[in-house]
Design a protein around this motif. Structure first.
Motif, PDB file in Angstrom:
ATOM      1  N   SER A 131       0.479  -1.498   0.400  1.00 37.52           N
ATOM      2  CA  SER A 131      -0.078  -0.447   0.063  1.00 37.52           C
ATOM      3  C   SER A 131       0.814   1.396   0.068  1.00 37.52           C
ATOM      4  O   SER A 131       0.559   2.238  -0.700  1.00 37.52           O
ATOM      5  CB  SER A 131      -0.679   0.047   1.134  1.00 37.52           C
ATOM      6  N   LEU A 132       1.639   1.447   0.877  1.00 37.98           N
ATOM      7  CA  LEU A 132       2.803   2.391   0.580  1.00 37.98           C
ATOM      8  C   LEU A 132       3.386   2.844  -0.857  1.00 37.98           C
ATOM      9  O   LEU A 132       3.414   3.570  -1.565  1.00 37.98           O
ATOM     10  CB  LEU A 132       4.159   2.162   1.554  1.00 37.98           C
ATOM     11  N   ILE A 133       4.032   1.144  -1.743  1.00 37.04           N
ATOM     12  CA  ILE A 133       4.463   1.979  -2.982  1.00 37.04           C
ATOM     13  C   ILE A 133       3.457   1.968  -3.656  1.00 37.04           C
ATOM     14  O   ILE A 133       3.602   3.688  -4.447  1.00 37.04           O
ATOM     15  CB  ILE A 133       4.662   0.546  -3.229  1.00 37.04           C
ATOM     16  N   ALA A 134       2.178   2.080  -3.694  1.00 44.74           N
ATOM     17  CA  ALA A 134       0.520   2.306  -4.306  1.00 44.74           C
ATOM     18  C   ALA A 134       0.557   3.912  -4.065  1.00 44.74           C
ATOM     19  O   ALA A 134       0.526   4.155  -4.723  1.00 44.74           O
ATOM     20  CB  ALA A 134      -0.247   1.033  -4.223  1.00 44.74           C
ATOM     21  N   HIS A 135       0.724   4.127  -2.905  1.00 45.37           N
ATOM     22  CA  HIS A 135       0.678   5.144  -2.253  1.00 45.37           C
ATOM     23  C   HIS A 135       1.284   6.532  -2.736  1.00 45.37           C
ATOM     24  O   HIS A 135       0.988   7.457  -2.938  1.00 45.37           O
ATOM     25  CB  HIS A 135       0.274   5.673  -0.453  1.00 45.37           C
ATOM     26  N   TYR A 136       2.719   6.066  -2.745  1.00 47.04           N
ATOM     27  CA  TYR A 136       3.775   7.358  -3.609  1.00 47.04           C
ATOM     28  C   TYR A 136       4.541   6.507  -4.590  1.00 47.04           C
ATOM     29  O   TYR A 136       4.993   7.404  -5.277  1.00 47.04           O
ATOM     30  CB  TYR A 136       5.161   6.858  -1.987  1.00 47.04           C
ATOM     31  N   TYR A 137       5.002   5.800  -4.853  1.00 52.93           N
ATOM     32  CA  TYR A 137       5.740   5.328  -6.729  1.00 52.93           C
ATOM     33  C   TYR A 137       4.286   5.842  -7.809  1.00 52.93           C
ATOM     34  O   TYR A 137       3.392   5.022  -8.104  1.00 52.93           O
ATOM     35  CB  TYR A 137       5.860   3.860  -6.476  1.00 52.93           C
ATOM     36  N   PRO A 138       4.449   6.297  -8.874  1.00 52.98           N
ATOM     37  CA  PRO A 138       4.116   6.562 -10.101  1.00 52.98           C
ATOM     38  C   PRO A 138       4.651   5.524 -10.854  1.00 52.98           C
ATOM     39  O   PRO A 138       4.971   4.989 -10.793  1.00 52.98           O
ATOM     40  CB  PRO A 138       4.815   7.825 -10.107  1.00 52.98           C
ATOM     41  N   THR A 139       4.428   5.603 -12.398  1.00 50.71           N
ATOM     42  CA  THR A 139       3.879   4.878 -12.977  1.00 50.71           C
ATOM     43  C   THR A 139       5.667   5.008 -13.221  1.00 50.71           C
ATOM     44  O   THR A 139       5.909   6.088 -13.423  1.00 50.71           O
ATOM     45  CB  THR A 139       3.716   5.485 -14.436  1.00 50.71           C
ATOM     46  N   GLY A 140       6.389   4.112 -13.672  1.00 53.88           N
ATOM     47  CA  GLY A 140       7.687   2.832 -13.640  1.00 53.88           C
ATOM     48  C   GLY A 140       8.373   2.932 -12.947  1.00 53.88           C
ATOM     49  O   GLY A 140       8.560   2.397 -12.866  1.00 53.88           O
ATOM     50  N   ILE A 141       8.865   4.147 -11.931  1.00 62.72           N
ATOM     51  CA  ILE A 141       9.475   3.605 -10.565  1.00 62.72           C
ATOM     52  C   ILE A 141       8.528   2.289  -9.526  1.00 62.72           C
ATOM     53  O   ILE A 141       8.320   2.046  -8.972  1.00 62.72           O
ATOM     54  CB  ILE A 141       9.750   4.936  -9.658  1.00 62.72           C
ATOM     55  N   LEU A 142       7.290   2.860  -9.978  1.00 61.59           N
ATOM     56  CA  LEU A 142       6.375   1.888  -9.911  1.00 61.59           C
ATOM     57  C   LEU A 142       6.580  -0.151 -10.223  1.00 61.59           C
ATOM     58  O   LEU A 142       6.678  -0.568  -9.790  1.00 61.59           O
ATOM     59  CB  LEU A 142       4.640   1.928  -9.973  1.00 61.59           C
ATOM     60  N   GLY A 143       6.694   0.173 -11.010  1.00 63.57           N
ATOM     61  CA  GLY A 143       7.390  -1.357 -12.270  1.00 63.57           C
ATOM     62  C   GLY A 143       8.555  -2.175 -11.390  1.00 63.57           C
ATOM     63  O   GLY A 143       8.728  -2.590 -11.016  1.00 63.57           O
ATOM     64  N   VAL A 144       9.769  -0.549 -10.476  1.00 61.95           N
ATOM     65  CA  VAL A 144      10.342  -1.201 -10.031  1.00 61.95           C
ATOM     66  C   VAL A 144      10.029  -2.157  -8.797  1.00 61.95           C
ATOM     67  O   VAL A 144      10.669  -2.651  -7.755  1.00 61.95           O
ATOM     68  CB  VAL A 144      11.544  -0.144  -9.652  1.00 61.95           C
ATOM     69  N   GLY A 145       8.816  -1.076  -8.247  1.00 58.62           N
ATOM     70  CA  GLY A 145       8.870  -1.061  -6.858  1.00 58.62           C
ATOM     71  C   GLY A 145       8.272  -2.793  -6.364  1.00 58.62           C
ATOM     72  O   GLY A 145       8.203  -3.432  -5.636  1.00 58.62           O
ATOM     73  N   ILE A 146       7.525  -3.063  -7.666  1.00 54.69           N
ATOM     74  CA  ILE A 146       7.112  -4.408  -7.643  1.00 54.69           C
ATOM     75  C   ILE A 146       7.719  -5.171  -7.648  1.00 54.69           C
ATOM     76  O   ILE A 146       7.588  -6.270  -7.478  1.00 54.69           O
ATOM     77  CB  ILE A 146       5.408  -3.737  -9.017  1.00 54.69           C
ATOM     78  N   THR A 147       9.100  -4.994  -9.026  1.00 53.69           N
ATOM     79  CA  THR A 147       9.815  -6.032  -9.497  1.00 53.69           C
ATOM     80  C   THR A 147      10.446  -6.074  -7.998  1.00 53.69           C
ATOM     81  O   THR A 147      10.798  -7.461  -8.018  1.00 53.69           O
ATOM     82  CB  THR A 147      10.636  -5.392 -10.194  1.00 53.69           C
ATOM     83  N   ALA A 148      10.316  -4.957  -7.036  1.00 55.43           N
ATOM     84  CA  ALA A 148      11.360  -5.863  -5.962  1.00 55.43           C
ATOM     85  C   ALA A 148      10.603  -6.214  -5.388  1.00 55.43           C
ATOM     86  O   ALA A 148      11.532  -7.667  -4.926  1.00 55.43           O
ATOM     87  CB  ALA A 148      11.397  -4.185  -5.197  1.00 55.43           C
ATOM     88  N   LEU A 149       9.158  -6.297  -5.017  1.00 52.15           N
ATOM     89  CA  LEU A 149       8.384  -7.038  -3.696  1.00 52.15           C
ATOM     90  C   LEU A 149       8.814  -8.978  -4.997  1.00 52.15           C
ATOM     91  O   LEU A 149       8.277  -9.839  -3.965  1.00 52.15           O
ATOM     92  CB  LEU A 149       7.446  -7.006  -4.347  1.00 52.15           C
ATOM     93  N   ILE A 150       8.408  -8.517  -6.145  1.00 54.74           N
ATOM     94  CA  ILE A 150       8.865 -10.396  -7.060  1.00 54.74           C
ATOM     95  C   ILE A 150       9.570 -11.022  -7.361  1.00 54.74           C
ATOM     96  O   ILE A 150       9.926 -12.008  -6.474  1.00 54.74           O
ATOM     97  CB  ILE A 150       8.002  -9.824  -8.383  1.00 54.74           C
ATOM     98  N   ALA A 151      10.734  -9.822  -6.458  1.00 59.09           N
ATOM     99  CA  ALA A 151      12.696 -10.337  -6.199  1.00 59.09           C
ATOM    100  C   ALA A 151      12.292 -10.784  -4.910  1.00 59.09           C
ATOM    101  O   ALA A 151      13.870 -12.214  -5.302  1.00 59.09           O
ATOM    102  CB  ALA A 151      13.287  -9.187  -6.546  1.00 59.09           C
ATOM    103  N   SER A 152      11.630 -10.273  -4.329  1.00 60.49           N
ATOM    104  CA  SER A 152      11.974 -10.361  -2.608  1.00 60.49           C
ATOM    105  C   SER A 152      11.314 -12.363  -2.604  1.00 60.49           C
ATOM    106  O   SER A 152      11.846 -12.758  -1.852  1.00 60.49           O
ATOM    107  CB  SER A 152      11.541  -9.921  -1.600  1.00 60.49           C
ATOM    108  N   PHE A 153      10.305 -12.503  -3.420  1.00 62.35           N
ATOM    109  CA  PHE A 153       9.182 -13.920  -3.123  1.00 62.35           C
ATOM    110  C   PHE A 153      10.409 -14.909  -4.618  1.00 62.35           C
ATOM    111  O   PHE A 153      10.921 -15.772  -3.278  1.00 62.35           O
ATOM    112  CB  PHE A 153       8.357 -13.705  -4.113  1.00 62.35           C
ATOM    113  N   MET A 154      11.439 -14.532  -5.278  1.00 58.22           N
ATOM    114  CA  MET A 154      12.385 -15.502  -6.136  1.00 58.22           C
ATOM    115  C   MET A 154      13.493 -15.655  -4.994  1.00 58.22           C
ATOM    116  O   MET A 154      13.363 -16.650  -4.962  1.00 58.22           O
ATOM    117  CB  MET A 154      12.381 -14.737  -7.665  1.00 58.22           C
TER     118      MET A 154
END
Lengths: 62, 553
Positions: free
Chosen positions: B326-349
């Motif tokens: 929810s913090l990522i959704a609140h603060y990250y605009p398009t572009g870095i939002l992809g980085v934030g989501i990718t970081a979450l995916i990376a943490s899972f992987m």
């Protein structure tokens, strides 16, 4: 190039360089004017990525 | 939250790179040792970052942010009490035995030090634990994708697991380790802008301290009474349960992380791996605890104008697990939002691949080769290792569906660690430092410790969990319950091992050389520069850690 791709430092640098270019191009091409956050992050990623590619530390020579 | 082209492009680039690493490493895989142990050829900087990254799974990133919001700064105890001391101990005292014994895995060390039954027990319990952890990582990611991006839960599970399977199947442990390093940088650099911008929005640390209840911003001050702090813990429970039993049980005996040090090029690098890794680990609360504290601050009335809130569950309670997304959704605009989501995916992987590669090494070497099919060709075990990778991921998928019934994934994982790792450290401590310890003692100690863990969980209840025998004792938080379960299991294992060892026959000294402290030649540190020696480095880290505890007392 293939030999360089075996170097993890180069791969990480290349990844962050590509991501930084996407962020910076997104700012340039966006019609609604993207956030400064993309610019600052893109610039930092670019510096980090190019540093990883071009600064050949002792670690990567091992 | 909705993603746009740039966000999807960044996610796609990430997938291409992680799979690409798998293909690049594949050409180097010639033997089962290449696939399952990296043939002890990985440089120090990679083993160190992989060591910390293997622990930087979804449960760490999402779970610790959740704990930061729920328990406040007390969550740093998982780092400054529950990690650094154990990592230094591992590097200084235990790596010489793991690395020097030439064992390929932690269970194999147990077979050398004790006997086959102790190895088998540890190998099986570890295998079960790793697939649980892997499944929880998978569940966390799928739930995340379903909630914030409205991706189908089932498809998220199968696609994500498929990508991990491709690169671990192709490149084995080396591929997983290389990707863990990439994932480490992505998680740290991808989430750093969030911390900076959110901290600025919350008015800085001083404003956070002014707005929150004092027990949320003091790590130790309110631990004199269990009822005074959000974790519901007395400081002695924390120090013994987390700081000693769980921490040393995890960092010093869990093959998932120890494996990263065991693939270093030489003994010196193997010892330095956990100590170098302790440096970023010490700083990690900035990335994974501080955002949680910021999130709960942003929900205070004084900052209502910021418009941020942690999502709630169907029952109206705060869904802490969703704090970071929810913090990522609140603060990250398009572009870095992809980085934030990718970081979450990376943490899972990162978490999942780490578990899968540890699982396939233990299963292939310590279960399959030891008990089922011995003396086959190396190619046979290479193929088995690859097959186990696929099976391990399929089991993880099943486990992910089981994990759906638990609320706070971090509490759940601590509970699992309490059952398996809690008693284990007593076995290693006695095995490495008391040569009288016998195989029978170690085996029955582990049985007693695990049984004690189960019974303790069965007679205590916290947040509706446990108490399945009789809810005799109520504990305020699930985390506190996990510490108590671990502590009880350790004590039972410790004393059972001693008692049984005293009435059974020990191995002769000749068989214990290189496996027990008193019978092993000590490494000669004085020949190296001070910053390469593990003892001065470790002491320096301990001093800094103690200072941090005082600063945030």
């Amino acid at each position: 190039m293939l030999k360089k791709l075996n170097d993890l430092q180069f791969v990480i640098g290349l990844f962050f360089t590509v991501v930084s270019l996407i962020l910076l191009l997104n700012v340039l091409l966006a019609s609604n004017g993207s956030s400064n956050l993309n610019v600052y992050t893109g610039a930092c990623f670019l510096v980090f990525g190019l540093s990883m590619i071009f600064i050949k530390g002792k670690a990567s020579r091992q | 939250m909705s993603l746009h082209f740039a966000d999807y492009l960044i996610i796609l680039v990430y997938f291409i790179f992680v799979i690409g690493v798998g293909f690049l490493i594949k050409r180097k895989i010639k033997s089962s040792n290449d696939f399952l142990t990296s043939s002890r050829s990985i440089p120090l900087w990679i083993t160190s970052l992989a060591f910390i990254s293997a622990n930087l799974g979804a449960q760490e990133v999402i779970g610790m942010v959740a704990s930061g919001a729920k328990y406040g700064i007390m969550t740093v105890h998982f780092y400054w009490v529950g990690a650094i001391f154990a990592m230094v101990f591992l590097g200084v005292f235990m790596m010489p035995f793991y690395y020097g014994s030439r064992a390929r895995s932690v269970p194999e060390y147990l077979s050398l030090r004790f006997d086959e039954k102790t190895r088998g027990l540890n190998a099986i319990s570890f295998a079960v634990m790793t697939v649980f952890s892997s499944g929880i990582s998978l569940y966390a990611l799928a739930k995340l994708m379903e909630t914030i991006l409205h991706w189908d839960f089932d498809i998220s599970i199968w696609v994500s697991a498929g990508i991990v399977m491709v690169y671990t199947f192709l490149g084995g442990l080396t591929s997983a380790v290389y990707n863990e390093v990439l994932q480490f940088f992505l998680i740290v650099l991808g989430l750093s802008p969030l911390v900076i911008i959110a901290l600025q929005d919350a008015g800085g640390w001083n404003n956070i301290k002014a707005l929150l209840q004092p027990e949320m911003t003091h790590a130790w001050k309110y631990m004199g009474n269990a009822n005074d702090n959000p974790m519901g813990l007395h400081f002695m429970s924390l120090i013994f349960g987390l700081g000693f039993v769980m921490s040393f049980g995890y960092w010093c005996t869990d093959f998932l992380v120890v494996q990263r040090a065991m693939i270093a090029r030489n003994m010196g690098d193997a010892q330095r791996t956990p100590i170098i890794a302790a440096i970023p680990k010490m700083m990690m609360p900035l990335i994974v605890v501080l955002p949680g504290i910021i999130a709960i601050t942003l929900m205070q009335p004084a900052l209502a104008s910021k418009g941020y809130h942690i999502p709630t569950t169907a029952s109206g309670e705060l869904d802490y697990t969703m704090t970071l997304p929810s913090l990522i959704a609140h603060y990250y605009p398009t572009g870095i939002l992809g980085v934030g989501i990718t970081a979450l995916i990376a943490s899972f992987m990162s978490g999942m691949a780490g578990n899968v590669t540890a699982f396939n090494s233990v299963f292939t070497f310590d279960i399959y080769q030891s008990y089922f099919v011995k003396n086959k060709s190396d190619r046979h075990y290479l193929l088995v290792g690859k097959g186990v990778t696929v099976v391990g991921i399929l089991i993880s998928i099943v486990t992910a569906y089981i994990a759906k019934s638990f609320n706070n994934i971090n509490d759940f994982l601590q509970l699992v660690f309490g059952f398996v790792n809690g008693p284990l450290f007593a076995t290693f401590l006695l095995g490495m430092f008391w040569k009288r310890t016998t195989g029978h003692g170690a085996f029955w100690g582990l049985i007693a410790g695990t049984a004690a863990a189960a019974i303790t969980h069965g007679v205590t209840i916290a947040e509706g969990k446990g108490g399945w025998i009789a809810p005799l004792y109520t504990i305020k938080s699930g985390m506190g319950q996990a510490f108590i379960v671990a502590a009880v299991s350790w004590i039972f294992n410790f004393f059972t091992t001693i008692i049984v060892s005293l009435v059974t026959k020990p191995k002769p000294d000749e068989q214990l050389k290189g496996l027990v402290y008193s019978l092993t030649e000590k490494p000669k540190y004085h020949e190296q520069k001070w910053y390469l020696r593990v003892v001065p480095l470790g002491l320096l880290l301990l001093v800094i850690t103690i200072l941090l505890n005082f600063i945030f007392f």
